[in-house]
Design a protein around this motif. Structure first.
Motif, PDB file in Angstrom:
ATOM      1  N   ILE A   5      36.165 -30.262 -51.612  1.00  0.00           N
ATOM      2  CA  ILE A   5      35.478 -28.761 -51.765  1.00  0.00           C
ATOM      3  C   ILE A   5      36.812 -27.718 -51.632  1.00  0.00           C
ATOM      4  N   GLY A   6      37.194 -26.896 -52.525  1.00  0.00           N
ATOM      5  CA  GLY A   6      37.709 -25.858 -52.724  1.00  0.00           C
ATOM      6  C   GLY A   6      37.172 -24.472 -52.421  1.00  0.00           C
ATOM      7  N   ILE A   7      37.543 -23.489 -51.542  1.00  0.00           N
ATOM      8  CA  ILE A   7      36.944 -22.556 -51.128  1.00  0.00           C
ATOM      9  C   ILE A   7      37.852 -21.304 -51.086  1.00  0.00           C
ATOM     10  N   ASP A   8      37.863 -20.332 -51.935  1.00  0.00           N
ATOM     11  CA  ASP A   8      38.846 -18.878 -51.808  1.00  0.00           C
ATOM     12  C   ASP A   8      38.203 -18.117 -51.417  1.00  0.00           C
ATOM     13  N   ILE A   9      38.248 -17.435 -50.002  1.00  0.00           N
ATOM     14  CA  ILE A   9      37.881 -16.454 -49.298  1.00  0.00           C
ATOM     15  C   ILE A   9      38.402 -15.047 -49.663  1.00  0.00           C
ATOM     16  N   GLY A  10      38.116 -14.306 -50.644  1.00  0.00           N
ATOM     17  CA  GLY A  10      38.636 -13.055 -50.913  1.00  0.00           C
ATOM     18  C   GLY A  10      38.181 -11.931 -50.104  1.00  0.00           C
ATOM     19  N   GLY A  11      38.467 -10.483 -50.496  1.00  0.00           N
ATOM     20  CA  GLY A  11      38.166  -9.343 -49.718  1.00  0.00           C
ATOM     21  C   GLY A  11      36.562  -8.949 -50.118  1.00  0.00           C
ATOM     22  N   SER A  12      36.126  -9.377 -51.486  1.00  0.00           N
ATOM     23  CA  SER A  12      34.849  -8.996 -51.893  1.00  0.00           C
ATOM     24  C   SER A  12      34.325 -10.279 -52.446  1.00  0.00           C
ATOM     25  N   THR A  13      35.010 -11.078 -52.915  1.00  0.00           N
ATOM     26  CA  THR A  13      34.182 -12.606 -53.239  1.00  0.00           C
ATOM     27  C   THR A  13      34.739 -13.693 -52.962  1.00  0.00           C
ATOM     28  N   THR A  14      33.929 -14.611 -52.828  1.00  0.00           N
ATOM     29  CA  THR A  14      34.232 -15.986 -52.291  1.00  0.00           C
ATOM     30  C   THR A  14      33.947 -16.954 -53.551  1.00  0.00           C
TER      31      THR A  14
END
Length: 274
Positions: A5-14
């Motif tokens: 699983i890959g997860i990109d945790i951004g400032g307003s969107t994951t």
């Protein structure tokens, strides 16, 4: 079954994706203000929709500015933090099939990455990006949705906003600069400019700033391929604007399918390789 699983945790969107037995599944995204809540919400929703059991997950790869808030393994699964620049570089090359390019990450700000042969070199960037678009639009238009701003801008004209070269001189400045080339963003803001004109002007300001920074970065590394990634890469105005910059400066701006998910895809690929 073997799943990463890959997860990109951004400032307003994951954003989240998965490699299932080596095959990339279609990524997904959720809006969020709390990084930790968004991770677990996206994880549960995505694994449920794709029928991925916890027991089948080999590891989780997390990246993005919000990943610093994640200090524990997710649901007890081996959780690895992936360098965001490496993830973006690898994802950009994967989506285009290129082996060498400047990858532009257009998120809240804009970052330039030179990716080649398993290396991702951060070249620099600019604070002008999605945050600029939203901040200026909120103040000037009372709007804070990028999609709605882009929809409004579809009816706009830059003639009411930007100062062009032809308005300043009749002489040829350079062979690759046309009369309609921007000399000053918002340098010709007319009192009669409508909301749609202002919306288009803000988008153009962000794209031209990011585009020129990318061109300078590409010249530094003697490459002509520039890959655009991030949420701003999929707004309707991107295609025409970056096509004109390509023609003007002799580079090739590329917006691949799933460009907004390049970083999360790169994170999963990096975890698989490592």
């Amino acid at each position: 079954m073997s799943v990463i699983i890959g997860i990109d945790i951004g400032g307003s969107t994951t954003k989240i994706t998965a490699l299932k037995d080596g095959v990339l599944l279609r990524p997904s995204a959720v809006k969020a203000t709390d990084p930790l809540a968004s991770v677990y919400g996206a994880f549960g929703k995505y694994t449920s929709e794709n029928r991925i059991p916890i027991s089948g997950i080999e590891r989780v790869a997390v990246t993005g500015v919000g990943s610093a808030f994640l200090t524990d393994d997710i649901y007890g699964l081996p959780t690895h933090h992936i360098n965001e620049f490496m993830a973006t570089g690898k994802g950009g090359l994967y989506l285009t099939g290129l082996v060498r390019a400047v990858i532009v990450s257009m998120g809240t700000g804009t970052a330039m990455i030179y990716a080649h042969e398993g290396v991702a070199e951060h070249l620099g960037g600019t604070g002008v990006g999605g945050g600029t678009l939203i901040g200026l639009s909120r103040k000037m238009l009372g709007m804070s949705s990028a999609d709605e701003i882009a929809a409004l801008a579809a009816g706009g004209s830059l003639e009411n906003i930007d100062l062009t070269i032809e308005a300043m001189t009749k002489k040829d400045i350079s062979p690759n600069l046309t009369a309609k080339t921007t000399a000053s963003n918002f340098g010709n803001l007319k009192e009669t400019a409508g909301r749609e004109d202002i919306a288009l002007g803000i988008i153009n300001l962000v794209y031209e700033t990011a585009g020129m920074m990318a061109i300078f970065s590409a010249r530094q590394k003697s490459v002509t391929d520039i890959v655009l990634t991030g949420n701003l890469s999929v707004l309707p105005q991107a295609k025409d604007k970056f096509r004109s910059l390509s023609e003007m400066f002799g580079v090739k701006f590329i917006i691949p399918d799933m460009s907004q998910y390049a970083t999360v895809i790169g994170a999963a690929l990096t975890a698989k390789e490592n």
